[in-house]
Enzyme design. Structure first.
Site, mmCIF file in Angstrom:
data_model
loop_
_atom_site.group_PDB
_atom_site.id
_atom_site.type_symbol
_atom_site.label_atom_id
_atom_site.label_comp_id
_atom_site.label_asym_id
_atom_site.label_seq_id
_atom_site.Cartn_x
_atom_site.Cartn_y
_atom_site.Cartn_z
ATOM 1 C CG HIS A 53 14.041 57.430 -19.249
ATOM 2 N ND1 HIS A 53 14.865 56.336 -19.363
ATOM 3 C CD2 HIS A 53 14.829 58.454 -18.851
ATOM 4 C CE1 HIS A 53 16.107 56.671 -19.045
ATOM 5 N NE2 HIS A 53 16.111 57.962 -18.728
ATOM 6 C CD GLU A 55 10.756 53.761 -22.573
ATOM 7 O OE1 GLU A 55 11.085 54.914 -22.224
ATOM 8 O OE2 GLU A 55 11.537 52.971 -23.141
ATOM 9 C CB CYS A 83 16.849 52.381 -20.243
ATOM 10 S SG CYS A 83 15.829 53.114 -18.947
ATOM 11 C CB CYS A 86 11.863 52.293 -19.308
ATOM 12 S SG CYS A 86 12.134 54.070 -19.176
#
Ligand SMILES: [Zn+2]
Length: 156
Positions: A53, A55, A83, A86
């Site tokens: 992801h 991040e 999410c 993250c």
């Protein structure tokens, strides 16, 4: 640069990532003392990595650049509300603060709902949709005993 400028950079990364077809519509940057020390986009599909992801990628780059696993003093700007993975990564990295642009409702409308993960976490293991079961609990304590007895461990 102002906070809004950093956020526009994260949003721009997210939009470019869609145009370049590298992954999902997400971008993030890490800022320390007014300098961008890490940036990331979602590369789940291009890297075949479900943890890639924006991040997490930004945190990895920032940590690599600093030569540290500790991002105290840093701010995470992300194009979308993190999410659970993250968000957890941000806590583990010890960033000072998080700013996000789109929220999880916006993400859900685009097909990226993480609500089910938040709903799963407080459930007893037996009620989770992902089979989770304790196995060899006593033996699993051995690494902790080794850690506790180690004089040269690096706490984090
Ligand atoms: Zn995430």
């Amino acid at each position: 640069m102002r906070r809004e400028d950093y956020m526009r950079r994260a949003i721009s990364l997210a939009a470019d990532n869609v145009k370049e077809k590298s992954g999902g519509p997400f971008g993030a940057i890490i800022v320390k003392d007014g300098t961008i020390i890490g940036s990331g986009v979602n590369t789940v599909t291009s890297d075949n990595d479900p943890t890639a992801h924006a991040e997490v990628n930004a945190i990895r780059e920032a940590c690599s650049k600093l030569g540290s696993f500790d991002l105290q003093g840093c701010t995470l700007y992300t194009s979308c509300e993190p999410c659970p993975m993250c968000l957890s990564a941000a806590y583990w990295a010890k960033v000072d603060r998080i700013f996000f642009a789109a929220d999880k409702v916006d993400a859900k409308e685009a097909g990226f709902s993480d609500a089910f993960i938040y709903e799963e976490i407080p459930l007893p293991y037996s009620e989770r949709s992902l089979h989770t079961e304790r196995l060899l609990g006593e033996e699993g304590k051995e690494p902790f005993e080794l850690w506790s007895g180690s004089d040269d461990k690096i706490p984090y």
